[in-house]
Scaffold this active site. Structure first.
Site, PDB file in Angstrom:
ATOM      1  N   ASP A 277      -1.161  38.662 -11.425  1.00 30.21           N
ATOM      2  CA  ASP A 277      -2.360  37.774 -10.660  1.00 30.21           C
ATOM      3  C   ASP A 277      -3.545  37.919 -11.319  1.00 30.21           C
ATOM      4  O   ASP A 277      -4.080  38.919 -10.979  1.00 30.21           O
ATOM      5  CB  ASP A 277      -2.112  37.900  -9.119  1.00 30.21           C
ATOM      6  CG  ASP A 277      -2.921  37.085  -8.127  1.00 30.21           C
ATOM      7  OD1 ASP A 277      -2.780  35.835  -8.569  1.00 30.21           O
ATOM      8  OD2 ASP A 277      -3.820  37.541  -7.387  1.00 30.21           O
TER       9      ASP A 277
ATOM     10  N   ARG B 191       0.978  -1.295   0.000  1.00 28.38           N
ATOM     11  CA  ARG B 191      -0.039   0.179  -0.043  1.00 28.38           C
ATOM     12  C   ARG B 191       0.850   1.316  -0.034  1.00 28.38           C
ATOM     13  O   ARG B 191       0.665   1.893  -0.861  1.00 28.38           O
ATOM     14  CB  ARG B 191      -1.212   0.136   1.120  1.00 28.38           C
ATOM     15  CG  ARG B 191      -1.798   1.224   1.299  1.00 28.38           C
ATOM     16  CD  ARG B 191      -2.579   1.423  -0.029  1.00 28.38           C
ATOM     17  NE  ARG B 191      -3.123   0.690  -0.727  1.00 28.38           N
ATOM     18  CZ  ARG B 191      -3.373   0.545  -2.062  1.00 28.38           C
ATOM     19  NH1 ARG B 191      -2.953   1.797  -2.834  1.00 28.38           N
ATOM     20  NH2 ARG B 191      -4.016  -0.350  -2.442  1.00 28.38           N
TER      21      ARG B 191
ATOM     22  N   LYS C   6       3.626  38.931  -1.903  1.00 24.73           N
ATOM     23  CA  LYS C   6       2.188  38.835  -2.492  1.00 24.73           C
ATOM     24  C   LYS C   6       1.318  40.090  -1.650  1.00 24.73           C
ATOM     25  O   LYS C   6       1.905  41.101  -0.757  1.00 24.73           O
ATOM     26  CB  LYS C   6       1.551  37.425  -1.658  1.00 24.73           C
ATOM     27  CG  LYS C   6       2.596  36.329  -2.475  1.00 24.73           C
ATOM     28  CD  LYS C   6       1.768  35.107  -2.542  1.00 24.73           C
ATOM     29  CE  LYS C   6       0.775  35.038  -3.559  1.00 24.73           C
ATOM     30  NZ  LYS C   6       0.137  33.694  -3.844  1.00 24.73           N
TER      31      LYS C   6
ATOM     32  N   LYS D 298       1.706  24.982  -3.135  1.00 24.51           N
ATOM     33  CA  LYS D 298       0.422  24.301  -2.724  1.00 24.51           C
ATOM     34  C   LYS D 298       0.694  22.907  -3.043  1.00 24.51           C
ATOM     35  O   LYS D 298       0.001  22.231  -3.656  1.00 24.51           O
ATOM     36  CB  LYS D 298      -0.706  24.700  -3.450  1.00 24.51           C
ATOM     37  CG  LYS D 298      -1.000  26.343  -3.399  1.00 24.51           C
ATOM     38  CD  LYS D 298      -1.787  26.913  -4.250  1.00 24.51           C
ATOM     39  CE  LYS D 298      -2.090  28.421  -3.953  1.00 24.51           C
ATOM     40  NZ  LYS D 298      -3.059  29.019  -4.938  1.00 24.51           N
TER      41      LYS D 298
ATOM     42  N   GLU E 237       3.750  40.190  -6.639  1.00 27.04           N
ATOM     43  CA  GLU E 237       2.756  40.090  -7.182  1.00 27.04           C
ATOM     44  C   GLU E 237       1.723  41.424  -7.558  1.00 27.04           C
ATOM     45  O   GLU E 237       1.862  42.100  -6.491  1.00 27.04           O
ATOM     46  CB  GLU E 237       1.759  39.092  -6.364  1.00 27.04           C
ATOM     47  CG  GLU E 237       0.350  39.075  -6.465  1.00 27.04           C
ATOM     48  CD  GLU E 237      -0.632  38.315  -5.541  1.00 27.04           C
ATOM     49  OE1 GLU E 237      -0.366  36.968  -5.538  1.00 27.04           O
ATOM     50  OE2 GLU E 237      -1.072  39.021  -4.722  1.00 27.04           O
TER      51      GLU E 237
END
Length: 280
Positions: free
Chosen positions: A215, A97, A164, A132, A194
């Protein structure tokens, strides 16, 4: 092949799954039994994770031998045999697994990345990933992106400055944030910022950002932004790129297209381990 971070991830995965022992296998399969089997692709996919499953079984029982019939990055079709395996039955079953989870997950990321790369073929843009990623799995998932033909963005918070919207608010504006970053950074550390509109774009250019992230801009606005930049900085398209027509985005002239979905939304590919009909 050595993949940085692989050992830690594999050991954690095995500890999580095995705990104090595989009670099903230990209670049903004699320790002297030897088995063989095949890893089979159940759908078309890009293979990724072969060094990882090799390490899984090396860790469990060095007597287990795997013969890989393809390489990471190869395209296989439904029904193709990816690898054969032979050795002590208990060890093969105990690692099954964990090996499949990692192989399926990484092949999913590589497959999704290859699809994105193919969409922008013939342009100068490059597909890049983001942070992410699945917590604890970043090293392997970013390896899978590279295997699929993409390129890694920064690995973590430590190897690239990406300013950002919240950083801009906290610093007091784009110019102030970039000036602060410039004073902090050494000469090898690039500064990316950004922007969401042309006013912010001009401010970022005047402050001499190395990379400008466009963005959530429309395709037409991205094309205009690239004209404004005129090569003074690298440009990166960002914001739900996994849902966009990537060819259109690439044709705006952006240098980079970052896609969080490569890692946060790739599904595990269907791969199985089937034992042969004999045991010796």
């Amino acid at each position: 092949m050595y993949i940085p971070g692989m050992e830690e991830i594999v050991h954690l995965a095995l500890k999580e799954d095995i705990g104090n022992g595989d009670v099903t296998t230990l209670s049903t399969v004699p320790s002297e039994n030897i088995s063989s089997g095949k890893f089979i692709a159940k759908e078309n996919l890009i293979v990724c994770g072969l060094p990882v499953i090799q390490y899984v079984y090396e860790t469990i029982d060095s007597r287990i031998k795997i013969n890989f019939l393809v390489n990471d990055g190869d395209s296989v079709s439904k029904g193709d045999i990816i690898a054969t395996i032979e050795g002590p039955s208990q060890g093969i079953l105990t690692g099954e697994r964990t090996a499949l989870n990692l192989l399926q997950r990484l092949s999913g990321v590589a497959t999704k990345t290859r699809e994105a790369v193919n969409q922008i073929e013939g342009t100068n843009a490059v597909i890049v990933d983001t942070r992410k990623t699945t917590p604890g799995m970043r090293a392997l998932e970013k390896y899978a992106v590279r295997t699929g033909g993409g390129t890694n963005h920064r690995i973590g918070l430590y190897d690239g400055i990406l300013i950002k919207d919240n950083h801009i608010q906290a610093a007091g504006g784009i110019t102030q944030a970039i000036n602060n970053a410039r004073a902090y950074a050494h000469h090898l550390l690039k500064i990316e910022v950004e922007v969401e509109n042309f006013i912010q774009l001009e401010e970022a250019l005047n402050a001499k950002a190395d990379i400008i992230m466009l963005d959530n801009m429309s395709v037409s606005h991205m094309a205009e932004a690239v004209k404004i930049v005129r090569g003074r900085a690298l440009t990166e398209a960002s914001g739900n790129m996994g849902e966009k027509n990537l060819k259109e985005v690439a044709e705006t002239g952006v240098d980079l297209i970052s896609i969080g979905a490569l890692t946060h939304s790739s599904r595990a590919m269907d791969i199985s381990l089937k034992f042969n009909a004999y045991s010796k």
